[in-house]
Design an enzyme around this catalytic site. Structure first.
Site, mmCIF file in Angstrom:
data_model
loop_
_atom_site.group_PDB
_atom_site.id
_atom_site.type_symbol
_atom_site.label_atom_id
_atom_site.label_comp_id
_atom_site.label_asym_id
_atom_site.label_seq_id
_atom_site.Cartn_x
_atom_site.Cartn_y
_atom_site.Cartn_z
ATOM 1 N N ASN A 40 0.851 -1.188 0.000
ATOM 2 C CA ASN A 40 0.000 0.000 0.000
ATOM 3 C C ASN A 40 0.888 1.240 0.000
ATOM 4 O O ASN A 40 1.954 1.257 0.621
ATOM 5 C CB ASN A 40 -0.900 0.003 1.238
ATOM 6 N N HIS A 51 6.530 -1.485 3.663
ATOM 7 C CA HIS A 51 6.338 -2.892 4.005
ATOM 8 C C HIS A 51 5.525 -3.570 2.923
ATOM 9 O O HIS A 51 4.724 -2.933 2.231
ATOM 10 C CB HIS A 51 5.631 -3.037 5.353
ATOM 11 N N MET A 52 5.727 -4.870 2.826
ATOM 12 C CA MET A 52 4.987 -5.701 1.881
ATOM 13 C C MET A 52 4.157 -6.683 2.696
ATOM 14 O O MET A 52 4.660 -7.315 3.632
ATOM 15 C CB MET A 52 5.996 -6.444 0.996
HETATM 16 P P1 5GP Z 1 -0.747 -0.723 5.863
HETATM 17 O O1 5GP Z 1 -2.205 -0.395 5.966
HETATM 18 O O2 5GP Z 1 0.133 0.397 6.351
HETATM 19 O O3 5GP Z 1 -0.359 -1.243 4.504
HETATM 20 O O4 5GP Z 1 -0.536 -1.962 6.830
HETATM 21 C C1 5GP Z 1 -0.180 -1.826 8.168
HETATM 22 C C2 5GP Z 1 -0.382 -3.164 8.822
HETATM 23 O O5 5GP Z 1 0.308 -3.164 10.044
HETATM 24 C C3 5GP Z 1 -1.847 -3.509 9.108
HETATM 25 O O6 5GP Z 1 -2.216 -4.707 8.440
HETATM 26 C C4 5GP Z 1 -1.876 -3.650 10.642
HETATM 27 O O7 5GP Z 1 -2.724 -4.703 11.083
HETATM 28 C C5 5GP Z 1 -0.407 -3.922 10.963
HETATM 29 N N1 5GP Z 1 -0.006 -3.462 12.301
HETATM 30 C C6 5GP Z 1 -0.246 -2.235 12.829
HETATM 31 N N2 5GP Z 1 0.276 -2.144 14.066
HETATM 32 C C7 5GP Z 1 0.893 -3.350 14.304
HETATM 33 C C8 5GP Z 1 1.625 -3.864 15.434
HETATM 34 O O8 5GP Z 1 1.835 -3.212 16.460
HETATM 35 N N3 5GP Z 1 2.094 -5.137 15.320
HETATM 36 C C9 5GP Z 1 1.894 -5.894 14.188
HETATM 37 N N4 5GP Z 1 2.404 -7.140 14.196
HETATM 38 N N5 5GP Z 1 1.203 -5.431 13.119
HETATM 39 C C10 5GP Z 1 0.712 -4.174 13.178
#
Ligand code: 5GP
Length: 119
Positions: A88, A101-102
C-alpha cells in the site's frame, strides 16, 4: 529527529511481535490483525516512509523484499499453491504505517484484488 515508527520499534525489539525472519535489510513478522490464514509483513529495516520516497540506492534492499517473500512462502508451503503480495502506498492507497512494508497473504483462495475478507 522524527518519532520512530511502530515498525522501527518492532525491529529494535522494544515492541513485541512474532518475528518469522530477520536479516541486515528486512524484518518479517505476523500482522497483528491478520486478513488471511497467513498474514506476514515484510518490512525494510531502513525506515523509508513509502514507495514514493525510494531512491536508486534502495534498489538492492527493495529487490530483497521479493527474495524474502519467496523464502517465507516456501517455508509456509504456499510457494506453488499461491499467495498475494501487497504494497500500500499513501493515504489513498490504504497505507496506515508510514514505513515501507509488503504484505504476504496466504491460505486458500484469496479472491479478487485487494485484501481478502476472512469472513
Ligand atoms: P498498511 O495499511 O500500512 O499497509 O498496513 C499496516 C499493517 O500493520 C496492518 O495490516 C496492521 O494490522 C499492521 N499493524 C499495525 N500495528 C501493528 C503492530 O503493532 N504489530 C503488528 N504485528 N502489526 C501491526
Amino acid at each position: 529527529m522524527a518519532e520512530p515508527t511502530i515498525f522501527e520499534r518492532i525491529i529494535d525489539g522494544s515492541i513485541p511481535s512474532e518475528i518469522v525472519y530477520k536479516d541486515d535489510l528486512v524484518t518479517a513478522f505476523k500482522d497483528i490483525a491478520p486478513k488471511a490464514e497467513n498474514h506476514i509483513l515484510i518490512v525494510t529495516n531502513k525506515p523509508i516512509p513509502s514507495v514514493s520516497d525510494v531512491e536508486a540506492c534502495d534498489e538492492v534492499m527493495l529487490g530483497h523484499l521479493l527474495i524474502v517473500a519467496k523464502k517465507i512462502a516456501t517455508d509456509l508451503g504456499v510457494a506453488q499453491s499461491g499467495y498475494r503480495l501487497i504494497v500500500n502506498c499513501g493515504p489513498d492507497g490504504g497505507q496506515e504505517v508510514p514505513h515501507i512494508h509488503m504484505h504476504l497473504l496466504a491460505g486458500g483462495k484469496l479472491g479478487g484484488l485487494g485484501f481478502p475478507s476472512k469472513d
